[in-house]
Design a protein around this motif. Structure first.
Motif, PDB file in Angstrom:
ATOM      1  N   ILE A   1      19.942  13.831  67.946  1.00  0.00           N
ATOM      2  CA  ILE A   1      20.567  13.645  69.262  1.00  0.00           C
ATOM      3  C   ILE A   1      19.953  14.604  70.278  1.00  0.00           C
ATOM      4  O   ILE A   1      19.648  14.223  71.419  1.00  0.00           O
ATOM      5  CB  ILE A   1      22.092  13.849  69.171  1.00  0.00           C
ATOM      6  N   VAL A   2      19.779  15.864  69.862  1.00  0.00           N
ATOM      7  CA  VAL A   2      19.185  16.855  70.762  1.00  0.00           C
ATOM      8  C   VAL A   2      17.771  16.451  71.155  1.00  0.00           C
ATOM      9  O   VAL A   2      17.387  16.529  72.339  1.00  0.00           O
ATOM     10  CB  VAL A   2      19.184  18.249  70.106  1.00  0.00           C
ATOM     11  N   MET A   3      16.974  15.990  70.184  1.00  0.00           N
ATOM     12  CA  MET A   3      15.601  15.603  70.481  1.00  0.00           C
ATOM     13  C   MET A   3      15.548  14.375  71.382  1.00  0.00           C
ATOM     14  O   MET A   3      14.673  14.269  72.249  1.00  0.00           O
ATOM     15  CB  MET A   3      14.842  15.340  69.180  1.00  0.00           C
ATOM     16  N   ILE A   4      16.487  13.449  71.187  1.00  0.00           N
ATOM     17  CA  ILE A   4      16.549  12.269  72.059  1.00  0.00           C
ATOM     18  C   ILE A   4      16.851  12.688  73.494  1.00  0.00           C
ATOM     19  O   ILE A   4      16.234  12.199  74.451  1.00  0.00           O
ATOM     20  CB  ILE A   4      17.603  11.268  71.542  1.00  0.00           C
ATOM     21  N   LEU A   5      17.780  13.619  73.656  1.00  0.00           N
ATOM     22  CA  LEU A   5      18.128  14.100  74.992  1.00  0.00           C
ATOM     23  C   LEU A   5      16.940  14.811  75.645  1.00  0.00           C
ATOM     24  O   LEU A   5      16.665  14.595  76.837  1.00  0.00           O
ATOM     25  CB  LEU A   5      19.337  15.040  74.911  1.00  0.00           C
ATOM     26  N   ILE A   6      16.250  15.638  74.877  1.00  0.00           N
ATOM     27  CA  ILE A   6      15.087  16.335  75.422  1.00  0.00           C
ATOM     28  C   ILE A   6      13.994  15.339  75.812  1.00  0.00           C
ATOM     29  O   ILE A   6      13.337  15.483  76.856  1.00  0.00           O
ATOM     30  CB  ILE A   6      14.549  17.353  74.398  1.00  0.00           C
ATOM     31  N   THR A   7      13.807  14.313  74.980  1.00  0.00           N
ATOM     32  CA  THR A   7      12.816  13.287  75.290  1.00  0.00           C
ATOM     33  C   THR A   7      13.167  12.552  76.581  1.00  0.00           C
ATOM     34  O   THR A   7      12.292  12.303  77.424  1.00  0.00           O
ATOM     35  CB  THR A   7      12.716  12.280  74.129  1.00  0.00           C
ATOM     36  N   LEU A   8      14.449  12.221  76.734  1.00  0.00           N
ATOM     37  CA  LEU A   8      14.879  11.539  77.959  1.00  0.00           C
ATOM     38  C   LEU A   8      14.690  12.425  79.184  1.00  0.00           C
ATOM     39  O   LEU A   8      14.282  11.946  80.252  1.00  0.00           O
ATOM     40  CB  LEU A   8      16.356  11.119  77.828  1.00  0.00           C
ATOM     41  N   ILE A   9      14.976  13.714  79.027  1.00  0.00           N
ATOM     42  CA  ILE A   9      14.793  14.642  80.145  1.00  0.00           C
ATOM     43  C   ILE A   9      13.331  14.690  80.568  1.00  0.00           C
ATOM     44  O   ILE A   9      13.011  14.850  81.757  1.00  0.00           O
ATOM     45  CB  ILE A   9      15.296  16.049  79.744  1.00  0.00           C
ATOM     46  N   ALA A  10      12.416  14.541  79.607  1.00  0.00           N
ATOM     47  CA  ALA A  10      10.986  14.571  79.920  1.00  0.00           C
ATOM     48  C   ALA A  10      10.483  13.241  80.474  1.00  0.00           C
ATOM     49  O   ALA A  10       9.608  13.222  81.352  1.00  0.00           O
ATOM     50  CB  ALA A  10      10.185  14.951  78.667  1.00  0.00           C
ATOM     51  N   ILE A  11      11.021  12.133  79.969  1.00  0.00           N
ATOM     52  CA  ILE A  11      10.498  10.813  80.328  1.00  0.00           C
ATOM     53  C   ILE A  11      11.105  10.278  81.623  1.00  0.00           C
ATOM     54  O   ILE A  11      10.397   9.674  82.449  1.00  0.00           O
ATOM     55  CB  ILE A  11      10.732   9.818  79.177  1.00  0.00           C
ATOM     56  N   ILE A  12      12.397  10.484  81.828  1.00  0.00           N
ATOM     57  CA  ILE A  12      13.076   9.902  82.994  1.00  0.00           C
ATOM     58  C   ILE A  12      12.423  10.314  84.314  1.00  0.00           C
ATOM     59  O   ILE A  12      12.214   9.469  85.195  1.00  0.00           O
ATOM     60  CB  ILE A  12      14.582  10.253  82.968  1.00  0.00           C
ATOM     61  N   PRO A  13      12.064  11.608  84.525  1.00  0.00           N
ATOM     62  CA  PRO A  13      11.380  11.937  85.788  1.00  0.00           C
ATOM     63  C   PRO A  13      10.065  11.192  85.983  1.00  0.00           C
ATOM     64  O   PRO A  13       9.728  10.820  87.113  1.00  0.00           O
ATOM     65  CB  PRO A  13      11.155  13.456  85.663  1.00  0.00           C
ATOM     66  N   LEU A  14       9.318  10.967  84.893  1.00  0.00           N
ATOM     67  CA  LEU A  14       8.067  10.220  85.016  1.00  0.00           C
ATOM     68  C   LEU A  14       8.324   8.772  85.404  1.00  0.00           C
ATOM     69  O   LEU A  14       7.591   8.189  86.209  1.00  0.00           O
ATOM     70  CB  LEU A  14       7.292  10.278  83.696  1.00  0.00           C
ATOM     71  N   ILE A  15       9.373   8.191  84.815  1.00  0.00           N
ATOM     72  CA  ILE A  15       9.729   6.818  85.174  1.00  0.00           C
ATOM     73  C   ILE A  15      10.144   6.734  86.638  1.00  0.00           C
ATOM     74  O   ILE A  15       9.723   5.840  87.384  1.00  0.00           O
ATOM     75  CB  ILE A  15      10.850   6.302  84.253  1.00  0.00           C
ATOM     76  N   LEU A  16      10.983   7.685  87.068  1.00  0.00           N
ATOM     77  CA  LEU A  16      11.432   7.698  88.458  1.00  0.00           C
ATOM     78  C   LEU A  16      10.262   7.925  89.408  1.00  0.00           C
ATOM     79  O   LEU A  16      10.205   7.311  90.490  1.00  0.00           O
ATOM     80  CB  LEU A  16      12.487   8.792  88.649  1.00  0.00           C
ATOM     81  N   LEU A  17       9.323   8.776  89.007  1.00  0.00           N
ATOM     82  CA  LEU A  17       8.131   9.022  89.821  1.00  0.00           C
ATOM     83  C   LEU A  17       7.313   7.747  89.990  1.00  0.00           C
ATOM     84  O   LEU A  17       6.887   7.415  91.106  1.00  0.00           O
ATOM     85  CB  LEU A  17       7.289  10.110  89.158  1.00  0.00           C
ATOM     86  N   THR A  18       7.117   7.019  88.893  1.00  0.00           N
ATOM     87  CA  THR A  18       6.338   5.785  88.955  1.00  0.00           C
ATOM     88  C   THR A  18       7.031   4.737  89.814  1.00  0.00           C
ATOM     89  O   THR A  18       6.391   4.055  90.628  1.00  0.00           O
ATOM     90  CB  THR A  18       6.115   5.240  87.530  1.00  0.00           C
ATOM     91  N   ILE A  19       8.352   4.592  89.644  1.00  0.00           N
ATOM     92  CA  ILE A  19       9.095   3.620  90.443  1.00  0.00           C
ATOM     93  C   ILE A  19       9.041   3.983  91.922  1.00  0.00           C
ATOM     94  O   ILE A  19       8.877   3.111  92.787  1.00  0.00           O
ATOM     95  CB  ILE A  19      10.552   3.535  89.943  1.00  0.00           C
ATOM     96  N   ALA A  20       9.165   5.282  92.225  1.00  0.00           N
ATOM     97  CA  ALA A  20       9.113   5.719  93.624  1.00  0.00           C
ATOM     98  C   ALA A  20       7.752   5.411  94.243  1.00  0.00           C
ATOM     99  O   ALA A  20       7.663   5.058  95.428  1.00  0.00           O
ATOM    100  CB  ALA A  20       9.411   7.209  93.719  1.00  0.00           C
ATOM    101  N   SER A  21       6.684   5.520  93.450  1.00  0.00           N
ATOM    102  CA  SER A  21       5.353   5.220  93.973  1.00  0.00           C
ATOM    103  C   SER A  21       5.174   3.731  94.250  1.00  0.00           C
ATOM    104  O   SER A  21       4.292   3.350  95.022  1.00  0.00           O
ATOM    105  CB  SER A  21       4.282   5.699  92.988  1.00  0.00           C
ATOM    106  N   LEU A  22       6.004   2.898  93.610  1.00  0.00           N
ATOM    107  CA  LEU A  22       5.940   1.441  93.807  1.00  0.00           C
ATOM    108  C   LEU A  22       7.033   0.939  94.733  1.00  0.00           C
ATOM    109  O   LEU A  22       7.275  -0.263  94.819  1.00  0.00           O
ATOM    110  CB  LEU A  22       6.047   0.735  92.448  1.00  0.00           C
ATOM    111  N   THR A  23       7.704   1.862  95.418  1.00  0.00           N
ATOM    112  CA  THR A  23       8.768   1.509  96.350  1.00  0.00           C
ATOM    113  C   THR A  23       8.238   1.502  97.774  1.00  0.00           C
ATOM    114  O   THR A  23       7.392   2.337  98.133  1.00  0.00           O
ATOM    115  CB  THR A  23       9.933   2.520  96.246  1.00  0.00           C
TER     116      THR A  23
END
Length: 298
Positions: free
Chosen positions: A15-37
């Motif tokens: 669970i801890v590793m999943i949370l850490i992974t999400l913390i690392a991946i979500i900003p990259l996803i948001l960054l990519t979406i923002a660049s396509l907005t």
């Protein structure tokens, strides 16, 4: 159903590793979406995972605004490949030599390497030496040479790997069979050091790819030698200048209306980080193993 303590710990760790992974991946996803907005929608509504309007105009602006992004990419690729190869060679040779107990002056050399982790010459003396003594200003070597002065952390980590992860008995057996030190290094030590080599190579490569300071300091005229980081940095400066001085520039309102001032920053970040994201999955196994074994104190 009863769960053993080991099982509970494994569930908690996952669970801890999943949370850490999400913390690392979500900003990259948001960054990519923002660049396509769409830029106007991004300014009006802020960042969102489901934008009001999609647009690739930020990328069109980057690649068609008169700045040679493909050329800058090529400079970065050549710089990263050559710098990583040479830097990794120097680091590996030095670390292997320092791992030998019979090396004369081993303690002094190790101290000199370690000393550079605590103190450096400073920016001004470094600049004077590179430009006045070595004449590297406005040359491709100005982007490469400063990074070749080995990172002491990388040397110490690789030295620890040679000491703790390569059995001395194997090297002694090779010596008994008649192999000299160079043969032992190339035929025994290097094949057993793939994890740490991949790890240090990634460190050096990321350092070269992300470096913009050397180009900012030493390339005052040769803008054709700009790496992708230098080019993107200059584009951000130009956009910021137009935004800050729009009131004093004739016809600026019309020009600024066609510049995706917010979304283009996100697109630049994506363009800069994309190669690292693509390369890392292919070497992550060796990277993790190299970090684990190379971090053991020797």
């Amino acid at each position: 159903m009863n769960i053993k303590p080991e099982g509970r710990f494994q569930v908690f760790a996952n669970i801890v590793m999943i949370l850490i992974t999400l913390i690392a991946i979500i900003p990259l996803i948001l960054l990519t979406i923002a660049s396509l907005t769409d830029n106007s929608a991004l300014i009006r509504n802020g960042y969102s995972f489901v934008p009001e309007k999609w647009s690739v105009y930020a990328y069109q602006y980057i690649f068609s605004s008169g700045n040679s992004v493909p050329h800058a990419y090529w400079i970065s690729l050549v710089l990263t490949a050559s710098g990583t190869l040479i830097g990794l060679t120097i680091t590996t040779l030095l670390a292997y030599a320092l791992s030998k107990k019979f090396l004369p002056g081993r303690g002094i050399l190790t101290f000199i390497v370690f000393f550079t982790m605590l103190f450096s010459g400073g920016l001004v003396p470094t600049y004077i030496n590179y430009t006045g003594v070595f004449g590297l200003k406005n040359t491709f070597l100005a982007l490469m040479i400063p990074g070749l002065l080995m990172n002491a952390f990388n040397v110490m980590m690789m030295k620890s790997y040679f000491v703790t992860s390569i059995p001395e008995e194997i090297m002694e057996a090779a010596n008994i069979d008649g192999a000299n030190e160079f043969s032992v290094f190339f035929r025994v030590a290097l094949p057993l050091s793939k994890p740490i080599i991949a790890t240090i190579g990634l460190f050096i490569g990321i350092g070269y790819w992300n470096d913009w300071m050397n180009g900012y300091i030493y390339l005052t005229k040769r803008t054709d030698l700009y790496s992708i980081q230098n080019l993107l940095y200059r584009m951000i400066q130009n956009i910021q200048f137009l935004v800050n001085n729009s009131s004093s520039l004739t016809g600026a309102d019309k020009s600024l209306g066609s510049i995706p001032s917010v979304s283009v920053r996100m697109a630049m970040a994506v363009v800069g980080v994309l190669p690292i994201v693509i390369v890392y999955p292919f070497i992550q196994n060796n990277f993790i193993k190299g970090i684990t074994l190379g971090g053991v104190k020797g």
